[in-house]
Every structure is written in structure tokens, then in C-alpha cells.
Enzyme design. Sequence first.
Site, short mmCIF file in Angstrom:
data_model
loop_
_atom_site.label_atom_id
_atom_site.label_comp_id
_atom_site.label_asym_id
_atom_site.label_seq_id
_atom_site.Cartn_x
_atom_site.Cartn_y
_atom_site.Cartn_z
N ARG A 156 0.74 -1.17 0.12
CA ARG A 156 0.07 0.04 0.00
C ARG A 156 0.94 1.25 -0.04
O ARG A 156 0.34 2.29 0.55
CB ARG A 156 -0.94 0.05 1.23
CG ARG A 156 -1.98 -1.06 1.36
CD ARG A 156 -3.11 -0.91 0.15
NE ARG A 156 -4.13 -2.04 0.29
CZ ARG A 156 -4.20 -3.16 -0.19
NH1 ARG A 156 -3.18 -3.56 -0.63
NH2 ARG A 156 -5.13 -3.96 0.04
N SER A 198 -10.96 -1.04 2.83
CA SER A 198 -10.25 -1.16 4.20
C SER A 198 -9.87 0.35 4.58
O SER A 198 -9.48 1.12 3.87
CB SER A 198 -8.88 -1.97 3.78
OG SER A 198 -9.25 -3.11 3.61
N GLU A 251 -5.77 3.86 5.73
CA GLU A 251 -5.40 3.53 4.54
C GLU A 251 -5.52 4.74 3.37
O GLU A 251 -5.13 4.95 2.50
CB GLU A 251 -5.97 2.23 4.00
CG GLU A 251 -5.47 1.66 2.47
CD GLU A 251 -6.35 0.69 1.81
OE1 GLU A 251 -7.27 1.04 1.24
OE2 GLU A 251 -5.84 -0.62 1.96
N1 EPU Z 1 -10.74 -11.01 9.99
C1 EPU Z 1 -11.52 -11.05 11.15
N2 EPU Z 1 -12.58 -10.24 11.31
C2 EPU Z 1 -12.82 -9.42 10.54
C3 EPU Z 1 -12.23 -9.21 9.16
C4 EPU Z 1 -11.11 -9.90 9.08
O1 EPU Z 1 -11.35 -11.96 11.86
O2 EPU Z 1 -13.82 -8.54 10.64
C5 EPU Z 1 -9.62 -11.88 9.75
C6 EPU Z 1 -10.13 -12.77 8.68
O3 EPU Z 1 -10.62 -13.84 8.96
C7 EPU Z 1 -8.72 -13.23 8.04
C8 EPU Z 1 -7.84 -11.91 8.33
O4 EPU Z 1 -8.52 -11.31 9.38
O5 EPU Z 1 -8.17 -14.26 8.86
C9 EPU Z 1 -7.66 -11.05 7.16
O6 EPU Z 1 -8.84 -10.77 6.66
P1 EPU Z 1 -9.20 -10.59 5.05
O7 EPU Z 1 -8.65 -11.98 4.46
O8 EPU Z 1 -10.70 -10.17 4.91
O9 EPU Z 1 -8.26 -9.32 4.62
P2 EPU Z 1 -7.81 -8.12 5.24
O10 EPU Z 1 -6.44 -8.02 5.74
O11 EPU Z 1 -8.61 -7.60 6.19
C10 EPU Z 1 -6.86 -7.18 2.87
C11 EPU Z 1 -6.77 -6.04 1.92
C12 EPU Z 1 -8.15 -5.92 1.05
C13 EPU Z 1 -8.00 -6.99 0.45
C14 EPU Z 1 -7.86 -8.39 0.96
C15 EPU Z 1 -7.82 -9.86 0.31
C16 EPU Z 1 -5.46 -4.29 3.56
C17 EPU Z 1 -5.78 -3.11 4.27
N3 EPU Z 1 -6.75 -4.85 2.86
O12 EPU Z 1 -7.74 -7.19 3.84
O13 EPU Z 1 -7.97 -4.60 0.24
O14 EPU Z 1 -9.21 -7.05 -0.33
O15 EPU Z 1 -6.81 -8.42 2.01
O16 EPU Z 1 -6.39 -9.55 -0.08
O17 EPU Z 1 -4.40 -4.83 3.10
C18 EPU Z 1 -8.66 -2.55 0.40
O18 EPU Z 1 -7.42 -2.25 0.61
O19 EPU Z 1 -9.44 -1.60 0.57
C19 EPU Z 1 -9.13 -3.83 0.65
C20 EPU Z 1 -10.36 -4.25 0.49
#
Ligand code: EPU
Length: 342
Positions: A162, A242, A337
Site C-alpha cells: 500500500r 479497508s 489507508e
Molecule cells: N478478520 C476477522 N474479522 C474481520 C475481518 C477480518 O477475523 O472482521 C480476519 C479474517 O478472518 C482473516 C484476516 O482477518 O483471517 C484477514 O482478513 P481478510 O482476508 O478479509 O483481508 P484483510 O487483511 O482484512 C486485505 C486488504 C483488502 C483485500 C484483502 C484480500 C488491506 C488493508 N486490505 O484485507 O483490500 O481485499 O486483504 O487480499 O491490506 C482495500 O485495500 O481496500 C481492500 C479491501
Amino acid sequence: MFKKQYCLVDNNTLASEALAAYFYAFSSEEQLSEALTHRPDGVGCFVLGSGSNVVFASDMDTLVLHNVIQGIDVVDQVDGSVWVKVAGGVLWHSLVLWSIKKGYSGLENLSLIPGTVGAAPIQNIGAYGVELCDVFESLDAIEIKTGRRISLNKGQCDFAYRHSVFKTPAYAGQWVVVSVTLKLCSLKEGVGVEFKTEYGEIEAELARRNIAQLTPELMSNVIVSIRQRKLPDPNVLPNVGSFFKNPIVSTRECRRIKNKFPDLVNYSLSEDKCKLAAGWMIDQLGWKGREDGGAKVHDQQALVLTNVGGGGKAVVDLSKKIQADVKDAFGVFLEPEPLIFI
Ligand code: EPU
């Protein structure tokens, strides 16, 4: 030519009703140059794509330059590689769909990301194991102050999670990205494509659909359905994706937190660096689904904040409460972000 006191509500996915002192949409480099030359005296500029990563918490006393330059051109093709030059105002997902239709692979994991192509390199968009920098070749940008044009290659953009050179003080807010050139794979040339499927949710969805032979189109469909399940459609629930970056901490720090929270979701980046799942931490603290002063933490994804009537200011206020809570419980600072204008 310049619109005055322009309401930005339809130009940001958080549906903030902030006013821009001046607004100008440009659909060519000539129009951009015209706007830069004739801009009102002493007024700063802010470049806006489709407003999916920006929070207007108050009015903008600047000239908002809205990039709507269109065009997708194949500029070179060698063996299985194809170079595609895309204008900055093209919507990212429409580029993904175009590439799939053409039989090019490389963008499928980045399906359904809101925003424009010109904004994509600024924060090095990424999802499901792929980042823009994986397919990036170069970009062309115009300096706001001078109208000077530059081309930057991948190394010069200094991409990281990012992050790019456009987030640093030397570049931030000073350039308009007018085009981006990407290097994709042409399936027609018979090159084997390696799909990035090692994400748990992707594997589960592939198994559920019983897909034997993957194609970019199938992969894109899988990503779209995963995203639609947990990320709210900004047209229904205004949001900027995010709201926080996943924090990167030392392995030592990660171990310290894990001692207290053994279920902490984290990914090792190297021997001494770890990325923590901010969504998990926010969720653990009971924020998921909570509404506060006209902003709400999304029911399916705690990393996403939505505007439920309070506008950008309410979302920022809520984000501060979450930051304080996470800092208190985990000792970790959550960096926003999106770009925030207070
Ligand atoms: N999780 C929870 N509770 C929640 C949300 C997440 O327990 O409410 C846990 C999930 O179960 C998982 C982990 O946290 O084990 C990561 O969650 P997720 O796979 O949904 O991904 P993220 O890290 O929350 C990132 C990006 C997203 C992207 C996804 C998939 C960032 C800041 N965000 O989200 O990007 O779509 O991975 O690769 O890096 C964005 O940047 O706007 C965005 C949506």
C-alpha cells in the site's frame, strides 16, 4: 470551465457531501494542461480519480482535478507477454474485464477493486496475493506545479505494501498520473499461466465450485464472489474499502502480542517482520457491526467503515475511537489507508 462550490457527493464512494471550491474534469492531457495554466490564482490542486480511497471530512478549498482520460492500447507484444498502456481515468475493474476478454492474464486477482487506473500505483493496490507492482511496467505523470512530464519505471516508483513514491513528501499531491503501462500474459501465445490461489478463501471457493481447469475469467468470478460476500457495494453502503492498513511489526512484537492473544491472525513477511490482520484485532474488540454517530463498522468485515448518515467526519471520528481501542489492547497503531481531508 471551472465549476465553483461543486458538491463532491457523486465523486467519492463515501458519499461525503463536501464542497470543492473549484472542480474541473479533464478528458485529455491538453485539457489538464489548460486547467493547470488557467487555474485560479493561489489555489492548490487535488487530483481525484473515482474517489474510492479518499475521505472528505470537510470542504476542500482547492481545485479538484478529476481525471477521466480514457483509452486502452496494446503497445507491444513479444512471445507470451503483452504491454498495455492504459489512460489514468479508466476504471480499474473495466480494465480487468477488458483484459480477460482479450485473453490476457495478470489482473484477475485484482477484480472488482474500485478506483481508477491512475490512482492504482499511488497506493500500489493489492488483493488476494497480487499487487499492482507485480504487473506494473511504467507510468507517465504530469507535475502540477510546472506541467513537466515524466516517465517512471517500476524501480523508481519504490512500491511496497500500500505504498509508492507518490506517498512520500517529495511526490505526494504533486503529480497527475496520466497513463500506466502494464505487462500481462497473453494466453493465446500458449504460455502456461500460474494462478495465485493459495489464499484460504480462494481455495475454499474453488473446491466449492469444483473447478478443475482455471481460466482468468473463472478466477475473476471467484474473486468477485468472495469480495461481494464481505465488502459492501459503495452504491448501497458508502465506504472506502479497508479503512486501515494491516500493520507491519517486528517478529518480536508479534510474539509479544501472541502471548496475550494466541489466536492473533498474522503473516510472516521475513525473519524479523510480521503483518497483523487489523480486521481481526478490531473484530476481537467487539467493533464489528457497531454504529456510532452516523458511521458504522461493517457487519461482514471489521476493517471497513461505512457512512450511515454522518458523512466523512463521522467516519473519521469512529476511526479514531477504533485506533485508540486497538492501541490500548494490542499496543499497535493502525494507520489509515485512505487519504483523509479534515
Ligand atoms: N478478520 C476477522 N474479522 C474481520 C475481518 C477480518 O477475523 O472482521 C480476519 C479474517 O478472518 C482473516 C484476516 O482477518 O483471517 C484477514 O482478513 P481478510 O482476508 O478479509 O483481508 P484483510 O487483511 O482484512 C486485505 C486488504 C483488502 C483485500 C484483502 C484480500 C488491506 C488493508 N486490505 O484485507 O483490500 O481485499 O486483504 O487480499 O491490506 C482495500 O485495500 O481496500 C481492500 C479491501
